[in-house]
Design an enzyme around this catalytic site. Structure first.
Site, PDB file in Angstrom:
ATOM      1  N   ILE A 156       0.740  -1.258  -0.145  1.00 41.30           N
ATOM      2  CA  ILE A 156      -0.095   0.392  -0.492  1.00 41.30           C
ATOM      3  C   ILE A 156       0.960   1.102  -0.279  1.00 41.30           C
ATOM      4  O   ILE A 156       0.503   1.962  -0.776  1.00 41.30           O
ATOM      5  CB  ILE A 156      -1.160  -0.158   1.238  1.00 41.30           C
ATOM      6  CG1 ILE A 156      -1.981  -1.345   0.929  1.00 41.30           C
ATOM      7  CG2 ILE A 156      -2.035   1.149   0.916  1.00 41.30           C
ATOM      8  CD1 ILE A 156      -2.798  -1.271   2.378  1.00 41.30           C
ATOM      9  N   GLU A 275     -13.169  -0.559  17.341  1.00 37.47           N
ATOM     10  CA  GLU A 275     -14.053  -0.984  16.448  1.00 37.47           C
ATOM     11  C   GLU A 275     -15.489  -2.452  16.462  1.00 37.47           C
ATOM     12  O   GLU A 275     -14.091  -3.281  17.297  1.00 37.47           O
ATOM     13  CB  GLU A 275     -13.835  -1.371  15.003  1.00 37.47           C
ATOM     14  CG  GLU A 275     -12.689  -0.287  14.840  1.00 37.47           C
ATOM     15  CD  GLU A 275     -11.512  -0.921  12.470  1.00 37.47           C
ATOM     16  OE1 GLU A 275     -12.854  -1.555  11.997  1.00 37.47           O
ATOM     17  OE2 GLU A 275     -11.456   0.296  12.616  1.00 37.47           O
ATOM     18  N   HIS A 293     -14.071   2.195   7.983  1.00 32.27           N
ATOM     19  CA  HIS A 293     -12.756   0.936   7.934  1.00 32.27           C
ATOM     20  C   HIS A 293     -13.229   0.585   6.254  1.00 32.27           C
ATOM     21  O   HIS A 293     -14.325  -0.735   5.973  1.00 32.27           O
ATOM     22  CB  HIS A 293     -12.749  -0.291   9.069  1.00 32.27           C
ATOM     23  CG  HIS A 293     -11.555  -0.538   8.685  1.00 32.27           C
ATOM     24  ND1 HIS A 293     -11.187  -1.395   9.837  1.00 32.27           N
ATOM     25  CD2 HIS A 293     -10.973  -1.692   7.596  1.00 32.27           C
ATOM     26  CE1 HIS A 293     -10.233  -2.331   9.541  1.00 32.27           C
ATOM     27  NE2 HIS A 293      -9.752  -2.380   8.289  1.00 32.27           N
TER      28      HIS A 293
HETATM   29  P1  NAD Z   1       2.459  -4.832   3.334  1.00 31.05           P
HETATM   30  O1  NAD Z   1       3.007  -6.272   4.509  1.00 31.05           O
HETATM   31  O2  NAD Z   1       3.160  -4.928   1.931  1.00 31.05           O
HETATM   32  O3  NAD Z   1       3.882  -3.681   3.574  1.00 31.05           O
HETATM   33  C1  NAD Z   1       4.014  -3.434   4.804  1.00 31.05           C
HETATM   34  C2  NAD Z   1       4.913  -2.637   5.651  1.00 31.05           C
HETATM   35  O4  NAD Z   1       4.707  -1.667   6.847  1.00 31.05           O
HETATM   36  C3  NAD Z   1       6.063  -3.937   5.440  1.00 31.05           C
HETATM   37  O5  NAD Z   1       6.764  -3.456   4.175  1.00 31.05           O
HETATM   38  C4  NAD Z   1       7.240  -3.672   6.362  1.00 31.05           C
HETATM   39  O6  NAD Z   1       8.835  -3.842   7.171  1.00 31.05           O
HETATM   40  C5  NAD Z   1       6.897  -2.263   6.949  1.00 31.05           C
HETATM   41  N1  NAD Z   1       6.608  -2.256   8.650  1.00 31.05           N
HETATM   42  C6  NAD Z   1       6.542  -2.415   9.667  1.00 31.05           C
HETATM   43  N2  NAD Z   1       6.604  -2.301  10.777  1.00 31.05           N
HETATM   44  C7  NAD Z   1       6.896  -0.531  10.553  1.00 31.05           C
HETATM   45  C8  NAD Z   1       7.392   0.503  11.258  1.00 31.05           C
HETATM   46  N3  NAD Z   1       7.748   0.229  12.858  1.00 31.05           N
HETATM   47  N4  NAD Z   1       7.918   1.138  10.789  1.00 31.05           N
HETATM   48  C9  NAD Z   1       7.795   1.561   9.337  1.00 31.05           C
HETATM   49  N5  NAD Z   1       7.729  -0.221   8.212  1.00 31.05           N
HETATM   50  C10 NAD Z   1       6.885  -0.766   8.760  1.00 31.05           C
HETATM   51  O7  NAD Z   1       1.333  -4.783   3.996  1.00 31.05           O
HETATM   52  P2  NAD Z   1      -0.340  -3.213   3.061  1.00 31.05           P
HETATM   53  O8  NAD Z   1       0.021  -4.646   1.794  1.00 31.05           O
HETATM   54  O9  NAD Z   1       0.475  -2.949   2.291  1.00 31.05           O
HETATM   55  O10 NAD Z   1      -0.931  -3.313   4.306  1.00 31.05           O
HETATM   56  C11 NAD Z   1      -0.789  -2.557   5.595  1.00 31.05           C
HETATM   57  C12 NAD Z   1      -1.724  -2.289   5.992  1.00 31.05           C
HETATM   58  O11 NAD Z   1      -2.834  -1.860   5.960  1.00 31.05           O
HETATM   59  C13 NAD Z   1      -1.829  -3.671   6.785  1.00 31.05           C
HETATM   60  O12 NAD Z   1      -1.128  -4.713   7.545  1.00 31.05           O
HETATM   61  C14 NAD Z   1      -3.075  -4.029   7.352  1.00 31.05           C
HETATM   62  O13 NAD Z   1      -3.414  -2.941   8.639  1.00 31.05           O
HETATM   63  C15 NAD Z   1      -4.300  -2.129   6.428  1.00 31.05           C
HETATM   64  N6  NAD Z   1      -5.422  -2.541   5.449  1.00 31.05           N
HETATM   65  C16 NAD Z   1      -5.719  -1.541   6.032  1.00 31.05           C
HETATM   66  C17 NAD Z   1      -6.940  -2.222   4.953  1.00 31.05           C
HETATM   67  C18 NAD Z   1      -8.562  -0.927   5.393  1.00 31.05           C
HETATM   68  O14 NAD Z   1      -9.445  -1.508   4.914  1.00 31.05           O
HETATM   69  N7  NAD Z   1      -8.547   0.194   5.732  1.00 31.05           N
HETATM   70  C19 NAD Z   1      -7.019  -2.692   3.724  1.00 31.05           C
HETATM   71  C20 NAD Z   1      -5.695  -3.187   3.739  1.00 31.05           C
HETATM   72  C21 NAD Z   1      -4.997  -3.628   4.448  1.00 31.05           C
END
Ligand code: NAD
Length: 319
Positions: A156, A275, A293
């Protein structure tokens, strides 16, 4: 005939793919407490976040061959237990990345031009106080030329970076695992040449000090918030925070105080602690752009999820 229970639903295109491959798909919702008795009639189960697939359910269903989760988080499934039993668990981590990034952008745009506030005020006083509202909601800012801090340069985060760069923002990512990433910005027509921009991770301190907007895209399952009062204190006065990751990744009390004092000019929140009954204090603040959400809740993301799950299940069950 192989039978799959899509207990939290599946997009019609994914369902059709499974059926065309000769797999029966049941989208009837079986209540959680009845799954123990009924899930064993199926070869696989597809869930989203509502249905829980815990160890006791897995143990009660020896016919179950595969578990699939539409979306990213696997906290509703005992993945370790499933893999000990030789049952693979599939998810669709990339299917909704662009949808979440676009929602974060929507919140940034709302906050920059007071759209969240004018959408509340125009219906009640747009005919009587037009000029007052015009004055109140003037003084917006452009995103172009501003600095966007991105915590988490994963799927993301990289989509977010792509959008922000295309809007001519400066992007400062922070990710301890992803030190750099090539962000490709394709043009709408495939004949056009796109751009590839190399982004390098910076320190949290640098990002906090320079960001006009901060958006969070990391996994979070509790513990110390990624952004709390210490981090907020390092941010510029008048900056904005967007959280579409998980409730609690931003400390809600610290955010509330910073919004009240004006140190943080506005926040965009799609996710909340507690939530589905989030803190009302936050919901009622003027300077928050809110959504319930819905980061992944687009037709495109749901279709991508359905198709990706169908492909994975067909590969596993029929190959
Ligand atoms: P991803 O695993 O591709 O990327 C997450 C990145 O965060 C990784 O590169 C990791 O190294 C980095 N990271 C972890 N801890 C960190 C920290 N403390 N500081 C900096 N970087 C850190 O995940 P993604 O697919 O990009 O998704 C991210 C999050 O988005 C998911 O875990 C989920 O909680 C959330 N999400 C929310 C929705 C929504 O409906 N709002 C939908 C999908 C995902």
């Amino acid at each position: 005939m192989l039978k799959i229970l899509a207990n939290d639903g599946i997009h019609a295109d994914g369902k059709a793919m499974l059926e065309n491959a000769g797999i029966e798909v049941d989208t009837m919702k079986i209540p959680q407490e009845e799954l123990m008795d009924k899930l064993n009639d199926y070869d696989g189960i597809i869930v989203r976040s509502a249905t829980k697939v815990r160890a006791d359910l897995i143990d009660a269903c020896p016919n179950l061959k595969v578990i699939a989760r539409g979306g990213v988080g696997l906290d509703n499934i005992d993945v370790q237990h499933a893999s000990e039993k030789g049952i693979p668990v599939y998810n669709t981590p990339a299917a909704s990345s662009n949808s979440v990034a676009e929602l974060a952008l929507g919140h940034m745009m709302n906050l920059s031009r007071f759209l969240h506030q004018s959408n509340r005020s125009m219906p009640t006083s747009g005919t009587t106080d037009f000029k007052v509202l015009k004055k109140s909601f003037g003084g917006g800012v452009e995103l172009a030329g501003k600095t966007l801090g991105i915590i988490g340069l994963g799927r993301i985060g990289q989509e977010m970076a792509r959008i922000a760069l295309a809007l001519r923002m400066k992007v400062l990512p922070v990710d301890p695992m992803v030190k750099e990433a090539n962000i490709n910005i394709e043009m709408y027509s495939s004949d056009e040449v796109g751009l590839s921009i190399k982004l390098k991770s910076v320190t949290m301190e640098k990002m906090l000090a320079e960001a006009d907007y901060l958006t969070i895209h990391v996994p979070f399952s509790g513990g110390k918030p990624i952004i709390g009062s210490e981090e907020i204190a390092q941010m510029k006065k008048g900056s904005f925070i967007i959280n579409t990751s998980r409730g609690g990744a931003v400390d809600e009390d610290a955010l509330f105080e910073a919004l009240q004092s004006g140190h943080i000019a506005g926040a965009g929140l799609d996710v909340f602690v507690n939530e589905p009954t989030p803190d009302e204090r936050l919901l009622k603040m003027d300077n928050i752009s809110l959504s319930p959400h819905i980061g992944a809740a687009t037709h495109e993301a749901q279709r991508n999820i359905g198709i990706e799950l169908a492909e994975k299940l067909i590969d596993f069950l029929l190959e």
